[in-house]
Write a protein that holds these residues in place. Structure first.
Motif, mmCIF file in Angstrom:
data_model
loop_
_atom_site.group_PDB
_atom_site.id
_atom_site.type_symbol
_atom_site.label_atom_id
_atom_site.label_comp_id
_atom_site.label_asym_id
_atom_site.label_seq_id
_atom_site.Cartn_x
_atom_site.Cartn_y
_atom_site.Cartn_z
ATOM 1 N N VAL A 125 0.830 -1.202 0.000
ATOM 2 C CA VAL A 125 0.000 0.000 0.000
ATOM 3 C C VAL A 125 0.871 1.261 0.000
ATOM 4 O O VAL A 125 0.538 2.249 -0.657
ATOM 5 N N ASP A 126 1.989 1.241 0.707
ATOM 6 C CA ASP A 126 2.902 2.392 0.702
ATOM 7 C C ASP A 126 3.524 2.577 -0.670
ATOM 8 O O ASP A 126 3.667 3.700 -1.159
ATOM 9 N N HIS A 127 3.908 1.481 -1.299
ATOM 10 C CA HIS A 127 4.466 1.522 -2.649
ATOM 11 C C HIS A 127 3.434 2.108 -3.624
ATOM 12 O O HIS A 127 3.764 2.958 -4.449
ATOM 13 N N CYS A 128 2.194 1.674 -3.494
ATOM 14 C CA CYS A 128 1.129 2.172 -4.373
ATOM 15 C C CYS A 128 0.893 3.665 -4.168
ATOM 16 O O CYS A 128 0.746 4.412 -5.140
ATOM 17 N N ARG A 129 0.870 4.088 -2.934
ATOM 18 C CA ARG A 129 0.699 5.525 -2.647
ATOM 19 C C ARG A 129 1.837 6.335 -3.264
ATOM 20 O O ARG A 129 1.606 7.374 -3.878
ATOM 21 N N ARG A 130 3.053 5.860 -3.067
ATOM 22 C CA ARG A 130 4.237 6.579 -3.546
ATOM 23 C C ARG A 130 4.212 6.765 -5.057
ATOM 24 O O ARG A 130 4.592 7.807 -5.572
ATOM 25 N N LEU A 131 3.740 5.731 -5.783
ATOM 26 C CA LEU A 131 3.759 5.783 -7.243
ATOM 27 C C LEU A 131 2.407 6.123 -7.866
ATOM 28 O O LEU A 131 2.288 6.169 -9.083
ATOM 29 N N GLY A 132 1.394 6.336 -7.049
ATOM 30 C CA GLY A 132 0.077 6.665 -7.580
ATOM 31 C C GLY A 132 -0.619 5.484 -8.248
ATOM 32 O O GLY A 132 -1.414 5.657 -9.162
ATOM 33 N N ILE A 133 -0.342 4.275 -7.773
ATOM 34 C CA ILE A 133 -0.946 3.061 -8.324
ATOM 35 C C ILE A 133 -2.310 2.862 -7.679
ATOM 36 O O ILE A 133 -2.443 2.938 -6.460
ATOM 37 N N ASP A 134 -3.331 2.616 -8.506
ATOM 38 C CA ASP A 134 -4.659 2.422 -7.937
ATOM 39 C C ASP A 134 -5.257 1.047 -8.214
ATOM 40 O O ASP A 134 -6.337 0.729 -7.725
ATOM 41 N N VAL A 135 -4.560 0.213 -8.971
ATOM 42 C CA VAL A 135 -5.027 -1.148 -9.251
ATOM 43 C C VAL A 135 -3.837 -2.101 -9.169
ATOM 44 O O VAL A 135 -2.773 -1.815 -9.721
ATOM 45 N N VAL A 136 -4.042 -3.233 -8.478
ATOM 46 C CA VAL A 136 -3.011 -4.260 -8.366
ATOM 47 C C VAL A 136 -3.611 -5.572 -8.835
ATOM 48 O O VAL A 136 -4.765 -5.883 -8.521
ATOM 49 N N ILE A 137 -2.848 -6.337 -9.590
ATOM 50 C CA ILE A 137 -3.279 -7.651 -10.057
ATOM 51 C C ILE A 137 -2.427 -8.694 -9.343
ATOM 52 O O ILE A 137 -1.203 -8.610 -9.354
ATOM 53 N N ARG A 138 -3.089 -9.663 -8.709
ATOM 54 C CA ARG A 138 -2.389 -10.695 -7.943
ATOM 55 C C ARG A 138 -2.772 -12.068 -8.479
ATOM 56 O O ARG A 138 -3.934 -12.326 -8.782
ATOM 57 N N GLY A 139 -1.809 -12.947 -8.546
ATOM 58 C CA GLY A 139 -2.070 -14.324 -8.937
ATOM 59 C C GLY A 139 -2.357 -15.170 -7.712
ATOM 60 O O GLY A 139 -1.732 -14.988 -6.670
ATOM 61 N N VAL A 140 -3.336 -16.051 -7.810
ATOM 62 C CA VAL A 140 -3.656 -16.960 -6.713
ATOM 63 C C VAL A 140 -3.701 -18.386 -7.237
ATOM 64 O O VAL A 140 -4.178 -18.643 -8.336
ATOM 65 N N ARG A 141 -3.172 -19.313 -6.438
ATOM 66 C CA ARG A 141 -3.144 -20.725 -6.828
ATOM 67 C C ARG A 141 -4.401 -21.454 -6.419
ATOM 68 O O ARG A 141 -4.769 -22.446 -7.030
ATOM 69 N N GLY A 142 -5.034 -20.998 -5.368
ATOM 70 C CA GLY A 142 -6.215 -21.695 -4.876
ATOM 71 C C GLY A 142 -6.842 -20.937 -3.729
ATOM 72 O O GLY A 142 -6.514 -19.780 -3.459
ATOM 73 N N VAL A 143 -7.730 -21.619 -3.037
ATOM 74 C CA VAL A 143 -8.492 -21.006 -1.958
ATOM 75 C C VAL A 143 -7.583 -20.512 -0.829
ATOM 76 O O VAL A 143 -7.812 -19.442 -0.265
ATOM 77 N N ARG A 144 -6.546 -21.259 -0.507
ATOM 78 C CA ARG A 144 -5.641 -20.831 0.577
ATOM 79 C C ARG A 144 -4.989 -19.497 0.256
ATOM 80 O O ARG A 144 -4.894 -18.616 1.115
ATOM 81 N N ASP A 145 -4.529 -19.334 -0.999
ATOM 82 C CA ASP A 145 -3.950 -18.052 -1.392
ATOM 83 C C ASP A 145 -4.989 -16.939 -1.307
ATOM 84 O O ASP A 145 -4.710 -15.837 -0.831
#
Length: 123
Positions: A20-40
């Motif tokens: 979240v700090d990285h996003c604030r610093r660079l003005g990022i408003d969308v993040v895409i994350r990969g998930v392997r399954g329900v645990r992730d």
């Protein structure tokens, strides 16, 4: 497939500190994350909600390739510490665009697998 303008999209890697700090610093408003399954997903959802609450950062989840869903940075790191596992065997578990460095198997795999301390792809 239609042409899509991606001129406003940036692929970025982040290690250390809060996303979240990285996003604030660079003005990022969308993040895409990969998930392997329900645990992730169970692990990622509270963080995604907090990032949205703290900075308005939206998180989109993409399911990992099912043939790679069993691979985790923890397993690759453990294997890399075993003298019996050659580095070329580990190379097959990591993205082709980033050859593994013996001291850095985590960063390579995180972008692929979506581990807890992962690289982030920001748009």
């Amino acid at each position: 497939m239609r042409d899509v303008d991606l001129s406003n999209v940036t692929v970025d890697s982040h290690t250390g500190g809060l996303l979240v700090d990285h996003c604030r610093r660079l003005g990022i408003d969308v993040v895409i994350r990969g998930v392997r399954g329900v645990r992730d997903l169970d692990y990622e959802m509270p963080m995604a909600r907090m990032n949205r609450e703290l900075a308005g950062v939206k998180t989109f989840f993409i399911a990992a390739d099912p043939t790679l869903a069993h691979i985790s940075s923890t397993l690759v790191t453990g294997m890399s510490r075993q003298d019996r596992v050659p580095n070329d065997a580990l190379s097959e578990l990591l993205p082709a665009h980033h050859p593994p460095a013996p001291s850095e198997p985590l960063r390579c795999l995180d972008a692929l697998a979506g581990d807890a301390d992962t690289d982030s792809f920001a748009a």
